[in-house]
Design an enzyme around this catalytic site. Structure first.
Site, short mmCIF file in Angstrom:
data_model
loop_
_atom_site.label_atom_id
_atom_site.label_comp_id
_atom_site.label_asym_id
_atom_site.label_seq_id
_atom_site.Cartn_x
_atom_site.Cartn_y
_atom_site.Cartn_z
N LYS A 115 0.39 9.21 42.16
CA LYS A 115 0.12 10.39 43.00
C LYS A 115 1.11 10.37 44.17
CE LYS A 115 -4.72 9.65 41.94
NZ LYS A 115 -5.43 10.84 41.24
N GLN A 167 -5.42 8.61 47.20
CA GLN A 167 -5.08 9.95 47.42
C GLN A 167 -4.34 10.08 48.71
OE1 GLN A 167 -6.31 12.25 44.94
NE2 GLN A 167 -4.73 13.39 46.07
N ASP A 193 -8.72 1.99 49.43
CA ASP A 193 -8.33 2.85 48.32
C ASP A 193 -7.33 4.09 48.70
OD1 ASP A 193 -7.74 4.74 46.26
OD2 ASP A 193 -10.12 5.10 45.78
N CYS A 202 -13.97 12.62 39.04
CA CYS A 202 -14.22 11.06 38.78
C CYS A 202 -14.94 10.85 40.31
CB CYS A 202 -13.07 10.35 38.73
SG CYS A 202 -12.13 10.61 37.26
N HIS A 260 -14.29 7.38 44.56
CA HIS A 260 -13.94 7.72 43.41
C HIS A 260 -14.56 6.52 42.59
CE1 HIS A 260 -11.12 7.66 39.93
NE2 HIS A 260 -10.69 8.88 40.17
#
Lengths: 151, 404
Positions: free
Chosen positions: B224, B201, B198, B362, B121
């Site tokens: 999220k 998600q 990261d 993104c 991202h």
């Protein structure tokens, strides 16, 4: 309420499938790029302006949704042979149509075929798709150093 | 797990869009919020609103207690060793910027390398680019295969003693790919590199055990995970956080301030300057308790069923090209149609009540890899149903018809 049919009129589908004045222009004395960072639309507009400030020829290429492609295609048809002053007036009329109150009818006399894009004002996230090509042509005519953006 | 019970937990789902039942398939952008999260935020503002860590009155004590209880919930949820390692931020983006700025500024210099992947991202690309510009370090990229899986042979080759940090997404928001982070972390550690994962998600869809992974920095966002927007977390090893300079200066991150010198507060407060998003943190805690009440075993099973169901329909839909077909993937169906641009799809589907995302997600380098300007993305969550997948494909059929 506008229906999808008001946005995706036959004329727009037709210009999406077979865009007019698509390609590069050589020679050309002005050109500019336009980006819509939200959708990744990319447009390159080429224009040849003569000594009397008439837009002799205009072409565009790039990638975009049907609204952005059809709008660029219709714009090139409308602008070819017109003066730079005419362009400025038409830009103002088009911008007004795309952002006007929902119940205001487009000025078909001033806009001609471009009035088929009036439906975009009901779709706020799509207005920039329709106006990108106009901002890009303005940048080209002004020889702006930066690519046109709709943000 | 009864789907109707779960759907009833999310009040927003019960509405019509242009006369059609709302079909919310934009969960990778943000998930909807269950009533318990809305209630927790509301209760804070209705009953407990006050500043934390400083008042001696009852409201402040209650607010402080609930804020710190949320930190403990998050520590437990991710199996973090100590709550001193749980730093609240505005979200994944701020967490990564914190690490790039504070840890990167102190530990990265000219000639060093930062290694990220092709499917990151923008929030896990740009902060590292900025760090490299400041320090003269080099940004390197792990390539990927056409399926949307990382090239692990290339990864092994790219790792070296010059590698200071590997920044890797747990699950790609644009492709759905789940990366083999455990082995990637082991390999990075073997050359002495730190790893930032990261988790934005993945965190709501896969159980994440910070201690088992031995990850150095982990970033994720509440919104999220059925929680509020504007709040997230950085989880990091205590010894790293101890050695790092503060990211921002201000209230709450200090012990003693004079004009000559400031003594910084202990962890985690050293990295939480200013009044935080108190309601958001409390809502974040409520969201994680909600996920725990369902359990990852049920979540993973259910979301896999949905993805398989949707993928089967995608495979037989004429003119549809799937973007991202990794063996290990979850919750994301990214695609393009040969005759309809993703943005037109987004508009047309909206008029059928179906909310999807159209764009570059993104992740512009992913779009460049597949040579598409944008994709349409349907992303699933625990409250989605097979009927909603049917509604998606019925709407896609209509869109195709319009451009026939």
């Amino acid at each position: 309420m506008f229906s999808l049919g008001d946005l995706y009129q036959e004329v727009i589908i037709d210009h999406t499938k077979s865009p007019r004045n698509f390609g590069t222009l050589d020679p050309c004395n002005h050109d500019a790029e336009g980006f819509n960072p939200l959708c990744g639309d990319q447009l390159h507009i080429y224009v040849q302006v003569d000594a009397q400030n008439t837009i002799e020829d205009i072409k565009f290429e790039g990638q975009g949704c049907s609204i952005s492609t059809a709008s660029a295609s219709l714009m090139t048809q409308a602008i070819k042979g017109k003066s730079v002053a005419d362009f400025k007036q038409l830009f103002a009329s088009f911008h007004h149509m795309a952002t006007a109150d929902l119940d205001e009818k487009p000025d078909e006399e001033a806009l001609g075929k471009l009035a088929v894009l009036a439906g975009v004002k009901e779709f706020p996230s799509r207005i920039k798709c329709a106006t990108l090509c106009w901002h890009t042509l303005k940048s080209a005519l002004e020889d702006a150093a930066e690519p046109a953006k709709t943000e | 797990m009864h789907i109707e019970d779960i759907r009833n937990d999310f009040p927003i789902l019960d509405q019509e869009i242009f006369g059609h039942p709302l079909v919310y398939l934009d969960n990778a952008a943000t998930t909807q919020k269950p009533q318990c999260v809305i209630d927790a935020v509301r209760k804070y503002y209705e009953k407990d609103n006050s500043n934390i860590h400083r008042g001696v009155h009852s409201l402040s004590e209650r607010a402080t207690r609930d804020y710190e209880a949320a930190r403990e919930t998050i520590r437990h949820f991710f199996n973090v060793k100590s709550s001193r390692e749980v730093i609240f931020t505005r979200g994944t983006t701020e967490s990564i910027n914190l690490v790039a700025s504070s840890w990167g500024g102190a530990n990265v210099s000219e000639g060093d390398e930062i290694l990220i992947s092709h499917m990151e991202h923008h929030s896990n690309i740009v902060p590292w680019q900025m760090l490299c510009e400041r320090t003269g370090a080099k940004l390197k990229v792990i390539p990927m295969h056409e399926s949307g899986e990382l090239d692990m042979v290339a990864y092994a080759d790219l790792l070296s003693t010059r590698t200071k940090l590997v920044g890797i997404v747990h699950m790609s928001n644009a492709l759905g790919t789940i990366n083999p982070i455990k082995s990637m972390i082991e390999q990075a550690h073997a050359v002495g590199a730190k790893v930032l994962v990261d988790g934005a998600q993945a965190a709501a869809h896969i159980a994440t055990d910070i201690q088992a992974l031995d990850v150095d920095f982990y970033a994720t966002s509440a919104h999220k995970m059925y929680g509020p927007t504007g709040v997230g977390v950085l989880i990091a090893k205590e010894e790293l956080l101890e050695a790092m300079p503060p990211y921002q200066g201000g209230g709450d991150m200090i012990l003693m301030v004079t004009f000559e010198k400031t003594q910084y507060n202990a962890l985690p407060h050293k990295f939480e300057a200013g009044t935080p998003n108190i309601a958001g943190v409390i809502g974040f805690g409520a969201a994680l308790r909600y996920i725990e009440s369902i359990g990852f075993a049920s979540i993973v099973k259910r979301e896999k069923e949905l993805l398989i169901y949707a993928t089967q329909q995608a495979e037989t839909f004429t003119g549809l090209r799937q973007i991202g077909t990794a063996k290990d993937k979850a919750c994301v169906l990214s695609f393009v149609l040969d005759t309809v641009h993703p943005h037109d799809l987004g508009t047309i589907l909206d008029r059928e009540g179906v909310a999807i995302r159209a764009g570059h997600h993104c992740a512009m380098p992913v779009m460049q890899f597949y040579q598409v300007p944008a994709t349409a993305r349907a992303s699933f969550s625990i409250y989605n149903t097979e009927q909603e997948v049917d509604a998606l494909f019925a709407a896609l059929g209509k869109a195709r018809q319009m451009f026939a």
